[in-house]
Scaffold this motif. Structure first.
Motif, short mmCIF file in Angstrom:
data_model
loop_
_atom_site.label_atom_id
_atom_site.label_comp_id
_atom_site.label_asym_id
_atom_site.label_seq_id
_atom_site.Cartn_x
_atom_site.Cartn_y
_atom_site.Cartn_z
N VAL A 280 1.07 -0.92 0.12
CA VAL A 280 0.08 -0.05 -0.28
C VAL A 280 0.67 1.10 0.30
O VAL A 280 0.42 2.31 -1.06
CB VAL A 280 -0.54 -0.16 1.20
CG1 VAL A 280 -2.28 1.14 1.73
CG2 VAL A 280 -2.07 -1.48 1.19
N VAL A 281 2.10 1.09 0.90
CA VAL A 281 2.68 2.48 0.70
C VAL A 281 4.19 2.62 -0.31
O VAL A 281 3.72 3.76 -1.25
CB VAL A 281 3.90 2.31 2.32
CG1 VAL A 281 4.56 3.49 2.20
CG2 VAL A 281 2.83 2.32 3.41
N GLU A 282 3.84 1.70 -0.98
CA GLU A 282 4.64 1.65 -2.31
C GLU A 282 4.52 2.33 -3.13
O GLU A 282 4.35 2.70 -4.25
CB GLU A 282 5.20 0.12 -2.49
CG GLU A 282 6.84 0.28 -1.49
CD GLU A 282 6.75 -1.27 -1.29
OE1 GLU A 282 6.29 -1.73 -2.09
OE2 GLU A 282 7.60 -2.33 -0.88
N SER A 283 2.52 1.91 -3.43
CA SER A 283 1.66 2.53 -4.20
C SER A 283 1.41 4.08 -3.96
O SER A 283 0.98 4.10 -5.31
CB SER A 283 0.45 1.03 -4.06
OG SER A 283 -0.82 2.11 -3.16
N LYS A 284 1.57 4.33 -3.49
CA LYS A 284 1.55 5.74 -3.39
C LYS A 284 2.08 6.68 -3.99
O LYS A 284 3.00 6.51 -3.51
CB LYS A 284 0.74 5.91 -1.47
CG LYS A 284 -0.29 5.62 -1.17
CD LYS A 284 -0.51 5.51 0.48
CE LYS A 284 -1.31 5.39 0.82
NZ LYS A 284 -2.58 5.72 0.20
N PRO A 285 1.89 7.61 -4.40
CA PRO A 285 2.58 8.47 -4.96
C PRO A 285 3.00 9.68 -4.16
O PRO A 285 2.81 9.38 -2.81
CB PRO A 285 1.86 9.31 -6.30
CG PRO A 285 0.33 9.44 -5.48
CD PRO A 285 0.51 8.02 -4.30
N GLN A 286 4.57 9.88 -4.51
CA GLN A 286 5.35 10.26 -3.63
C GLN A 286 4.35 12.58 -3.42
O GLN A 286 4.16 12.73 -4.90
CB GLN A 286 6.80 11.07 -4.45
CG GLN A 286 7.44 9.53 -4.54
CD GLN A 286 8.06 9.19 -2.86
OE1 GLN A 286 8.17 9.19 -1.70
NE2 GLN A 286 7.50 7.84 -2.68
N GLU A 287 5.18 12.94 -2.84
CA GLU A 287 3.81 14.07 -2.04
C GLU A 287 5.17 14.88 -2.09
O GLU A 287 5.83 15.02 -1.33
CB GLU A 287 3.26 14.21 -0.79
CG GLU A 287 2.20 13.05 -0.50
CD GLU A 287 1.28 13.01 0.80
OE1 GLU A 287 1.52 14.17 1.38
OE2 GLU A 287 0.17 12.22 0.50
#
Length: 388
Positions: free
Chosen positions: A381-388
């Motif tokens: 899940v964390v790896e799928s989130k775009p960098q803010e």
């Protein structure tokens, strides 16, 4: 003088047997070789970190336990146990050997006192003092004459003047026990001296606890309390240098996190700096405040809740199993430490850590598997989130 802590009756009855077969003598400093759960009256009480140091009260060889002192948050002392195979002797130095030798003399363990004093003399820093003390102690132990006991009373006075009240008190109390009713009167203000030594000894123990829990602001306060009572106590002065260095580094991590969160796509870097700062100093006020401000982002990187969006990003999974894993992870795994960024470790590293933690916390195999299932899903899940 070490604080007097009441021991369970069963342990008192085992005292003589424990000492005869002990690998560690009372008063010896030991350190944990792994993360371990301290037990109070046979029940899990609080986690001890790898490297945490304790003075031994006694060793219960029948049960394979070491009894050590611990201070509650309200300052009350209790006796807790740690498995004997989870500790090793702390590194020796001249000061610890010198103090332990006089405490052994006080407790009438004269052979041990001689051994420790001889080892202290091998440290150049304390060689002169140990060498001067050795013949005086030996002379008094051998003859118990008024003259030799009087020499020790004078020596205790000199030690206090040199700024070593803990040495002075242990030696002076040892004269009482060695000479009995024939011992000359003490030349020290024993009530005042006992209070000072008790304060510094308690502060030292509480400092070690605070350092192990990374509560360095609390540790710094305890150090100041201890040094006010005993300004030259070497253990406290050595800890003071380390604690202040780590607090300064935590302050820098806090500044880095605050700066990076304000720049475009800087949130992941800010969270990493924040986590690193909290690993150094878990009670640094500005880090705690910053963590609160970034609580939403921090939770998403440390323990994202199991929601439909979570399951989609994780590629599916049993919602019930993952929800229970999340609950175990956020509740049981925080009993001894804060949560880490979920992507800060590899799967194999998490498996090793969770395995060690489960043993300490009494988590069974099925629960451990659910924690790992959650962690592996959360990493996706964390790896799928775009960098803010």
């Amino acid at each position: 003088m070490a604080p007097r802590i009441l021991l369970p009756i069963s342990l008192v009855l085992l005292h003589a047997h424990a000492l005869a077969a002990a690998a560690f003598a009372p008063g010896e400093l030991v350190r944990a070789t792994r993360g371990e759960m301290l037990q109070l009256e046979g029940k899990n009480y609080v986690g001890a970190a790898k490297g945490q140091e304790f003075p031994v009260l006694l060793q219960d060889t029948a049960r394979g336990l070491i009894v050590v002192p611990f201070y509650k948050k309200d300052g009350a002392p209790v006796s807790v146990t740690i498995p004997a195979d989870a500790v090793e002797a702390a590194p020796h130095d001249g000061w610890l050997d010198l103090l332990a030798s006089l405490e052994a003399f006080r407790d009438q363990r004269y052979d041990l006192a001689r051994q420790l004093l001889a080892r202290s003399a091998q440290d150049e820093k304390y060689r002169a003092l140990a060498t001067a003390l050795a013949p005086r102690l030996q002379g008094a132990i051998s003859s118990r004459s008024a003259a030799s006991l009087g020499t020790l009373r004078e020596t205790a006075t000199q030690l206090e003047k040199l700024g070593h009240p803990c040495l002075a008190l242990a030696l002076d109390e040892g004269v009482d026990r060695l000479g009995g009713t024939t011992a000359p009167a003490t030349k020290l203000n024993r009530a005042e001296l006992s209070q000072r030594v008790a304060t510094s000894t308690r502060a030292l123990a509480r400092t070690r606890q605070a350092v192990a829990m990374r509560c360095l602001i609390n540790a710094n306060d305890e150090i100041h309390t201890g040094l006010e009572a005993e300004p030259n106590r070497p253990e406290l002065k050595a800890l003071q240098i380390k604690v202040q260095k780590d607090i300064e580094e935590a302050a820098q991590k806090c500044a880095d996190a605050d700066r990076m969160r304000r720049i475009f796509k800087g949130t992941p870097h800010a969270l990493t700096a924040l986590e690193m700062g909290l690993k150094l100093c878990a009670d640094y006020p500005q880090l705690i405040a910053l963590k609160k401000e970034m609580s939403g982002a921090f939770e998403e990187r440390t323990a994202p809740p199991v929601t439909p969006a979570f399951l989609t990003a994780a590629g599916g999974g049993d919602a019930k199993v993952l929800t229970e894993g999340h609950s175990l992870y956020t509740n049981r795994c925080t009993e001894c430490h804060d949560l880490e960024l979920i992507d800060s470790r590899s799967v194999s590293s998490w498996e090793k850590m969770v395995g060690n933690m489960s043993r300490r916390a009494g988590i069974d195999g099925e629960q451990q598997a659910r924690i790992m299932a959650y962690i592996m899903a959360a990493q996706k899940v964390v790896e799928s989130k775009p960098q803010e």
